[in-house]
Design a protein around this motif. Sequence first.
Motif, short mmCIF file in Angstrom:
data_model
loop_
_atom_site.label_atom_id
_atom_site.label_comp_id
_atom_site.label_asym_id
_atom_site.label_seq_id
_atom_site.Cartn_x
_atom_site.Cartn_y
_atom_site.Cartn_z
N ALA A 172 0.83 -1.21 0.00
CA ALA A 172 0.00 0.00 0.00
C ALA A 172 0.86 1.25 0.00
O ALA A 172 0.55 2.25 -0.69
CB ALA A 172 -0.93 -0.01 1.21
N ALA A 173 1.94 1.24 0.78
CA ALA A 173 2.81 2.41 0.82
C ALA A 173 3.47 2.68 -0.53
O ALA A 173 3.54 3.82 -1.00
CB ALA A 173 3.87 2.22 1.91
N MET A 174 3.96 1.61 -1.18
CA MET A 174 4.60 1.78 -2.48
C MET A 174 3.60 2.30 -3.52
O MET A 174 3.91 3.21 -4.31
CB MET A 174 5.20 0.45 -2.94
CG MET A 174 6.38 -0.01 -2.10
SD MET A 174 7.03 -1.60 -2.67
CE MET A 174 7.55 -1.17 -4.33
N ALA A 219 -4.83 -2.59 -1.76
CA ALA A 219 -3.92 -3.69 -1.45
C ALA A 219 -4.68 -4.90 -0.91
O ALA A 219 -4.37 -6.05 -1.25
CB ALA A 219 -2.86 -3.24 -0.46
N VAL A 220 -5.69 -4.66 -0.07
CA VAL A 220 -6.50 -5.77 0.47
C VAL A 220 -7.25 -6.47 -0.66
O VAL A 220 -7.27 -7.71 -0.75
CB VAL A 220 -7.48 -5.25 1.54
CG1 VAL A 220 -8.47 -6.35 1.93
CG2 VAL A 220 -6.73 -4.76 2.75
N VAL A 221 -7.88 -5.68 -1.54
CA VAL A 221 -8.63 -6.26 -2.66
C VAL A 221 -7.70 -7.04 -3.58
O VAL A 221 -8.04 -8.12 -4.07
CB VAL A 221 -9.37 -5.14 -3.43
CG1 VAL A 221 -9.97 -5.68 -4.71
CG2 VAL A 221 -10.45 -4.52 -2.55
N THR A 222 -6.49 -6.54 -3.78
CA THR A 222 -5.54 -7.21 -4.67
C THR A 222 -4.97 -8.46 -4.01
O THR A 222 -4.82 -9.51 -4.66
CB THR A 222 -4.40 -6.26 -5.03
OG1 THR A 222 -4.96 -5.06 -5.58
CG2 THR A 222 -3.47 -6.89 -6.04
N LEU A 223 -4.63 -8.39 -2.71
CA LEU A 223 -4.04 -9.53 -2.02
C LEU A 223 -5.01 -10.70 -1.95
O LEU A 223 -4.62 -11.87 -2.10
CB LEU A 223 -3.61 -9.12 -0.61
CG LEU A 223 -2.93 -10.20 0.24
CD1 LEU A 223 -1.56 -10.54 -0.34
CD2 LEU A 223 -2.79 -9.75 1.68
N THR A 224 -6.28 -10.41 -1.74
CA THR A 224 -7.28 -11.48 -1.66
C THR A 224 -7.76 -11.95 -3.03
O THR A 224 -8.66 -12.80 -3.11
CB THR A 224 -8.50 -11.00 -0.83
OG1 THR A 224 -9.01 -9.80 -1.42
CG2 THR A 224 -8.08 -10.74 0.61
N THR A 225 -7.18 -11.39 -4.08
CA THR A 225 -7.51 -11.74 -5.48
C THR A 225 -8.98 -11.51 -5.80
O THR A 225 -9.54 -12.19 -6.66
CB THR A 225 -7.14 -13.20 -5.79
OG1 THR A 225 -7.97 -14.08 -5.05
CG2 THR A 225 -5.69 -13.49 -5.46
N ILE A 271 1.85 -8.09 -5.27
CA ILE A 271 0.85 -8.37 -4.24
C ILE A 271 -0.04 -9.54 -4.68
O ILE A 271 -0.41 -10.40 -3.86
CB ILE A 271 0.01 -7.11 -3.95
CG1 ILE A 271 0.88 -6.02 -3.33
CG2 ILE A 271 -1.14 -7.44 -3.01
CD1 ILE A 271 0.14 -4.73 -3.09
N MET A 272 -0.39 -9.61 -5.95
CA MET A 272 -1.21 -10.73 -6.44
C MET A 272 -0.49 -12.07 -6.24
O MET A 272 -1.09 -13.05 -5.77
CB MET A 272 -1.51 -10.54 -7.92
CG MET A 272 -2.43 -9.39 -8.25
SD MET A 272 -2.63 -9.23 -10.04
CE MET A 272 -3.29 -7.57 -10.16
N ILE A 273 0.80 -12.11 -6.59
CA ILE A 273 1.56 -13.36 -6.44
C ILE A 273 1.64 -13.76 -4.97
O ILE A 273 1.46 -14.93 -4.61
CB ILE A 273 2.97 -13.19 -7.05
CG1 ILE A 273 2.86 -12.96 -8.56
CG2 ILE A 273 3.83 -14.41 -6.75
CD1 ILE A 273 4.18 -12.63 -9.21
N MET A 274 1.92 -12.78 -4.10
CA MET A 274 1.97 -13.08 -2.67
C MET A 274 0.60 -13.52 -2.16
O MET A 274 0.50 -14.39 -1.28
CB MET A 274 2.43 -11.85 -1.90
CG MET A 274 3.89 -11.50 -2.12
SD MET A 274 5.00 -12.82 -1.58
CE MET A 274 4.60 -12.89 0.17
N GLY A 275 -0.48 -12.94 -2.70
CA GLY A 275 -1.81 -13.34 -2.28
C GLY A 275 -2.12 -14.79 -2.61
O GLY A 275 -2.68 -15.52 -1.79
N VAL A 276 -1.73 -15.22 -3.83
CA VAL A 276 -1.95 -16.62 -4.20
C VAL A 276 -1.16 -17.55 -3.27
O VAL A 276 -1.66 -18.59 -2.82
CB VAL A 276 -1.56 -16.84 -5.67
CG1 VAL A 276 -1.60 -18.32 -6.02
CG2 VAL A 276 -2.48 -16.05 -6.59
N ALA A 277 0.10 -17.17 -2.97
CA ALA A 277 0.92 -18.00 -2.08
C ALA A 277 0.33 -18.07 -0.68
O ALA A 277 0.27 -19.14 -0.06
CB ALA A 277 2.34 -17.45 -2.04
#
Length: 281
Positions: A153-155, A177-183, A203-209
Amino acid sequence: MNTTGGGAAAAGPRRGQPRDAAAAAALATYDRRARIPIILSAVLPLIVVPEQGNWIAILINVVSWLVFVADFFVHQRLFVNYLGTRLGRFDLAIVLLTAPWFLLSGAQGGGIVVVLRLARLGRLLIATKGVRHLFARLGRVAIVAGAVLLVGAAMAFYAERPVNPEFATFGDAVWWAVVTLTTVGYGDIVPITTAGRVDGAAIMIMGVALLGLLAGSLASFFGLEPKSSGAEPEPPHDPVLAELAQLRAEVKELAGLRDQLAVLTRQLAAGDKRAPDPGPE
């Protein structure tokens, strides 16, 4: 023969341990079957508050209390002097203090009842290994997810704020960031700079992981993971089972000594038969 080791092995299980191997096996079966009912009984009363006239909420609270009562008596039956342990006294206090006193006329629990019901969750964390392991793994996942959210979110905020009005505040960046992380991807806030899009892809890749880690933790907790047939069973770590294994080893040693004694007895008897009788003088 080592009588000291035999005496230590022959001593009964200590306080707070299963009474015998059968009790340990029964306890393992009970913990596996009662895991979900106990979790529901600890969580649902915090959500469904009993109110006069709401019989469904009253029934849920009474049944959840009965589950903890049954759990206490099962542990009291299978453990040696369970009530003499701290966990046993804690269980008894939860059973008594969270009883459905609201059924009595004029009895009002107030906020103290909610606090006492929260103690049921504490009991799960203290006594249930599977729940402790699950919360430990979920805690690590939550820490990583929180770090990804804040950094991402900061970036995005500093990259998008000068040129993108959708990132007006840092709260908007956190929401994105929340919407993106949770896909989920609502699409109400979209980055337009290269740095913002790279940040969103990370963030999307980290969310999937993270979702994979969460699914694996839940599958392990509910016993949905396939068990490998070729793996060697782990040695028992239960003190009672260890003492039983030591007793079996000593009994096997005694059986070997008995067989050796029987062989010596037969050899001595055969030697007596072969000895010549002394003739008359």
